[in-house]
Write a protein that holds these residues in place. Structure first.
Motif, PDB file in Angstrom:
ATOM      1  N   SER A 150     -53.502 -42.669   8.272  1.00  0.00           N
ATOM      2  CA  SER A 150     -53.353 -42.874   6.835  1.00  0.00           C
ATOM      3  C   SER A 150     -51.895 -43.152   6.471  1.00  0.00           C
ATOM      4  CB  SER A 150     -53.835 -41.629   6.089  1.00  0.00           C
ATOM      5  OG  SER A 150     -53.675 -41.795   4.708  1.00  0.00           O
ATOM      6  N   ARG A 151     -51.694 -44.222   5.696  1.00  0.00           N
ATOM      7  CA  ARG A 151     -50.375 -44.622   5.189  1.00  0.00           C
ATOM      8  C   ARG A 151     -49.410 -45.044   6.293  1.00  0.00           C
ATOM      9  NH1 ARG A 151     -49.677 -43.670  -0.068  1.00  0.00           N
ATOM     10  NH2 ARG A 151     -47.428 -43.411   0.113  1.00  0.00           N
ATOM     11  N   GLU A 152     -49.941 -45.521   7.402  1.00  0.00           N
ATOM     12  CA  GLU A 152     -49.127 -46.035   8.503  1.00  0.00           C
ATOM     13  C   GLU A 152     -49.416 -47.509   8.724  1.00  0.00           C
ATOM     14  OE1 GLU A 152     -48.465 -42.174  11.366  1.00  0.00           O
ATOM     15  OE2 GLU A 152     -49.963 -43.626  11.954  1.00  0.00           O
ATOM     16  N   VAL A 153     -48.539 -48.168   9.448  1.00  0.00           N
ATOM     17  CA  VAL A 153     -48.687 -49.580   9.771  1.00  0.00           C
ATOM     18  C   VAL A 153     -48.549 -49.758  11.278  1.00  0.00           C
ATOM     19  CG1 VAL A 153     -47.633 -51.856   9.522  1.00  0.00           C
ATOM     20  CG2 VAL A 153     -47.725 -50.333   7.563  1.00  0.00           C
ATOM     21  N   VAL A 154     -49.432 -50.562  11.861  1.00  0.00           N
ATOM     22  CA  VAL A 154     -49.293 -51.000  13.250  1.00  0.00           C
ATOM     23  C   VAL A 154     -49.022 -52.490  13.176  1.00  0.00           C
ATOM     24  CG1 VAL A 154     -50.439 -51.339  15.466  1.00  0.00           C
ATOM     25  CG2 VAL A 154     -50.812 -49.223  14.185  1.00  0.00           C
ATOM     26  N   ALA A 155     -47.942 -52.938  13.756  1.00  0.00           N
ATOM     27  CA  ALA A 155     -47.564 -54.349  13.678  1.00  0.00           C
ATOM     28  C   ALA A 155     -47.452 -54.941  15.073  1.00  0.00           C
ATOM     29  CB  ALA A 155     -46.232 -54.500  12.951  1.00  0.00           C
ATOM     30  N   GLN A 156     -48.045 -56.110  15.259  1.00  0.00           N
ATOM     31  CA  GLN A 156     -47.877 -56.836  16.513  1.00  0.00           C
ATOM     32  C   GLN A 156     -46.480 -57.443  16.484  1.00  0.00           C
ATOM     33  OE1 GLN A 156     -50.838 -59.791  17.240  1.00  0.00           O
ATOM     34  NE2 GLN A 156     -49.752 -60.667  18.966  1.00  0.00           N
ATOM     35  N   THR A 157     -45.749 -57.341  17.563  1.00  0.00           N
ATOM     36  CA  THR A 157     -44.387 -57.862  17.580  1.00  0.00           C
ATOM     37  C   THR A 157     -44.275 -59.081  18.489  1.00  0.00           C
ATOM     38  OG1 THR A 157     -43.751 -56.331  19.323  1.00  0.00           O
ATOM     39  CG2 THR A 157     -43.323 -55.633  17.081  1.00  0.00           C
ATOM     40  N   ALA A 158     -43.456 -60.023  18.042  1.00  0.00           N
ATOM     41  CA  ALA A 158     -43.223 -61.242  18.810  1.00  0.00           C
ATOM     42  C   ALA A 158     -42.048 -61.062  19.761  1.00  0.00           C
ATOM     43  CB  ALA A 158     -42.957 -62.410  17.874  1.00  0.00           C
ATOM     44  N   ALA A 159     -41.105 -60.235  19.377  1.00  0.00           N
ATOM     45  CA  ALA A 159     -39.915 -60.014  20.194  1.00  0.00           C
ATOM     46  C   ALA A 159     -39.361 -58.635  19.891  1.00  0.00           C
ATOM     47  CB  ALA A 159     -38.858 -61.070  19.897  1.00  0.00           C
ATOM     48  N   ARG A 160     -38.560 -58.133  20.792  1.00  0.00           N
ATOM     49  CA  ARG A 160     -37.975 -56.824  20.611  1.00  0.00           C
ATOM     50  C   ARG A 160     -36.579 -56.821  21.181  1.00  0.00           C
ATOM     51  NH1 ARG A 160     -36.041 -52.499  21.045  1.00  0.00           N
ATOM     52  NH2 ARG A 160     -36.655 -50.395  20.945  1.00  0.00           N
ATOM     53  N   GLY A 161     -35.685 -56.191  20.471  1.00  0.00           N
ATOM     54  CA  GLY A 161     -34.319 -56.050  20.956  1.00  0.00           C
ATOM     55  C   GLY A 161     -34.013 -54.586  21.199  1.00  0.00           C
ATOM     56  N   ILE A 162     -32.815 -54.312  21.636  1.00  0.00           N
ATOM     57  CA  ILE A 162     -32.384 -52.934  21.796  1.00  0.00           C
ATOM     58  C   ILE A 162     -31.169 -52.707  20.924  1.00  0.00           C
ATOM     59  CG2 ILE A 162     -33.355 -52.620  24.095  1.00  0.00           C
ATOM     60  CD1 ILE A 162     -30.561 -53.088  25.219  1.00  0.00           C
ATOM     61  N   CYS A 163     -30.984 -51.494  20.501  1.00  0.00           N
ATOM     62  CA  CYS A 163     -29.845 -51.164  19.656  1.00  0.00           C
ATOM     63  C   CYS A 163     -28.998 -50.101  20.357  1.00  0.00           C
ATOM     64  CB  CYS A 163     -30.316 -50.688  18.279  1.00  0.00           C
ATOM     65  SG  CYS A 163     -31.122 -49.080  18.309  1.00  0.00           S
ATOM     66  N   ALA A 164     -27.952 -49.677  19.692  1.00  0.00           N
ATOM     67  CA  ALA A 164     -27.029 -48.707  20.294  1.00  0.00           C
ATOM     68  C   ALA A 164     -27.728 -47.405  20.665  1.00  0.00           C
ATOM     69  CB  ALA A 164     -25.873 -48.442  19.342  1.00  0.00           C
ATOM     70  N   SER A 165     -28.649 -46.938  19.815  1.00  0.00           N
ATOM     71  CA  SER A 165     -29.362 -45.697  20.129  1.00  0.00           C
ATOM     72  C   SER A 165     -30.193 -45.847  21.397  1.00  0.00           C
ATOM     73  CB  SER A 165     -30.274 -45.285  18.975  1.00  0.00           C
ATOM     74  OG  SER A 165     -29.514 -44.932  17.854  1.00  0.00           O
ATOM     75  N   ASP A 166     -30.859 -47.007  21.550  1.00  0.00           N
ATOM     76  CA  ASP A 166     -31.640 -47.254  22.759  1.00  0.00           C
ATOM     77  C   ASP A 166     -30.754 -47.188  23.998  1.00  0.00           C
ATOM     78  OD1 ASP A 166     -33.786 -47.742  21.049  1.00  0.00           O
ATOM     79  OD2 ASP A 166     -33.479 -49.912  21.103  1.00  0.00           O
ATOM     80  N   MET A 167     -29.562 -47.739  23.908  1.00  0.00           N
ATOM     81  CA  MET A 167     -28.630 -47.712  25.039  1.00  0.00           C
ATOM     82  C   MET A 167     -28.196 -46.278  25.340  1.00  0.00           C
ATOM     83  SD  MET A 167     -28.549 -50.737  26.107  1.00  0.00           S
ATOM     84  CE  MET A 167     -27.204 -50.634  27.274  1.00  0.00           C
ATOM     85  N   LYS A 168     -28.019 -45.468  24.284  1.00  0.00           N
ATOM     86  CA  LYS A 168     -27.639 -44.067  24.495  1.00  0.00           C
ATOM     87  C   LYS A 168     -28.771 -43.295  25.168  1.00  0.00           C
ATOM     88  CE  LYS A 168     -24.386 -44.048  20.696  1.00  0.00           C
ATOM     89  NZ  LYS A 168     -24.153 -43.651  19.316  1.00  0.00           N
ATOM     90  N   TYR A 169     -30.029 -43.561  24.752  1.00  0.00           N
ATOM     91  CA  TYR A 169     -31.163 -42.931  25.449  1.00  0.00           C
ATOM     92  C   TYR A 169     -31.090 -43.269  26.927  1.00  0.00           C
ATOM     93  CZ  TYR A 169     -33.755 -42.737  20.932  1.00  0.00           C
ATOM     94  OH  TYR A 169     -34.167 -42.535  19.664  1.00  0.00           O
ATOM     95  N   GLY A 170     -30.988 -44.565  27.206  1.00  0.00           N
ATOM     96  CA  GLY A 170     -31.043 -45.050  28.585  1.00  0.00           C
ATOM     97  C   GLY A 170     -29.891 -44.590  29.447  1.00  0.00           C
ATOM     98  N   SER A 171     -28.725 -44.394  28.840  1.00  0.00           N
ATOM     99  CA  SER A 171     -27.552 -44.024  29.638  1.00  0.00           C
ATOM    100  C   SER A 171     -27.408 -42.516  29.808  1.00  0.00           C
ATOM    101  CB  SER A 171     -26.283 -44.596  29.002  1.00  0.00           C
ATOM    102  OG  SER A 171     -26.043 -43.981  27.748  1.00  0.00           O
ATOM    103  N   GLY A 172     -28.382 -41.766  29.309  1.00  0.00           N
ATOM    104  CA  GLY A 172     -28.362 -40.319  29.539  1.00  0.00           C
ATOM    105  C   GLY A 172     -27.474 -39.538  28.598  1.00  0.00           C
ATOM    106  N   ALA A 173     -27.257 -40.023  27.387  1.00  0.00           N
ATOM    107  CA  ALA A 173     -26.381 -39.339  26.430  1.00  0.00           C
ATOM    108  C   ALA A 173     -26.823 -37.896  26.215  1.00  0.00           C
ATOM    109  CB  ALA A 173     -26.366 -40.077  25.098  1.00  0.00           C
TER     110      ALA A 173
END
Length: 83
Positions: free
Chosen positions: A28-51
């Motif tokens: 309820s009150r949520e959206v599921v969207a099909q995506t054509a492309a995806r990028g990464i941001c600074a937070s994603d890099m921090k997750y990946g680098s073990g911050a």
């Protein structure tokens, strides 16, 4: 029928994987969207680098528990809205 999608999942520090996952169902009150492309941001890099701010270290507890699928910087193509 279960539909699957490709997702870049982060299972822990230094552990990103491209994997097939089930397409989530909108609640309820949520959206599921099909995506054509995806990028990464600074937070994603921090997750990946073990911050420590996410995965913890000797001085602080972990604030994140894998697996996670980062959801920022996406290009939507067909949103499905629930009421």
């Amino acid at each position: 029928m279960t539909h699957s999608m490709q997702a870049a999942g982060n299972r822990g520090a230094y552990d990103y994987r491209l994997e097939a996952v089930d397409v989530p169902a909108a609640r309820s009150r949520e959206v599921v969207a099909q995506t054509a492309a995806r990028g990464i941001c600074a937070s994603d890099m921090k997750y990946g680098s073990g911050a420590a701010m996410f995965w913890g270290d000797a001085d602080q507890p972990a604030d994140l528990k894998g697996p996670v699928i980062p959801t920022t910087a996406a290009t939507d193509t067909r949103p499905t809205v629930t009421s």
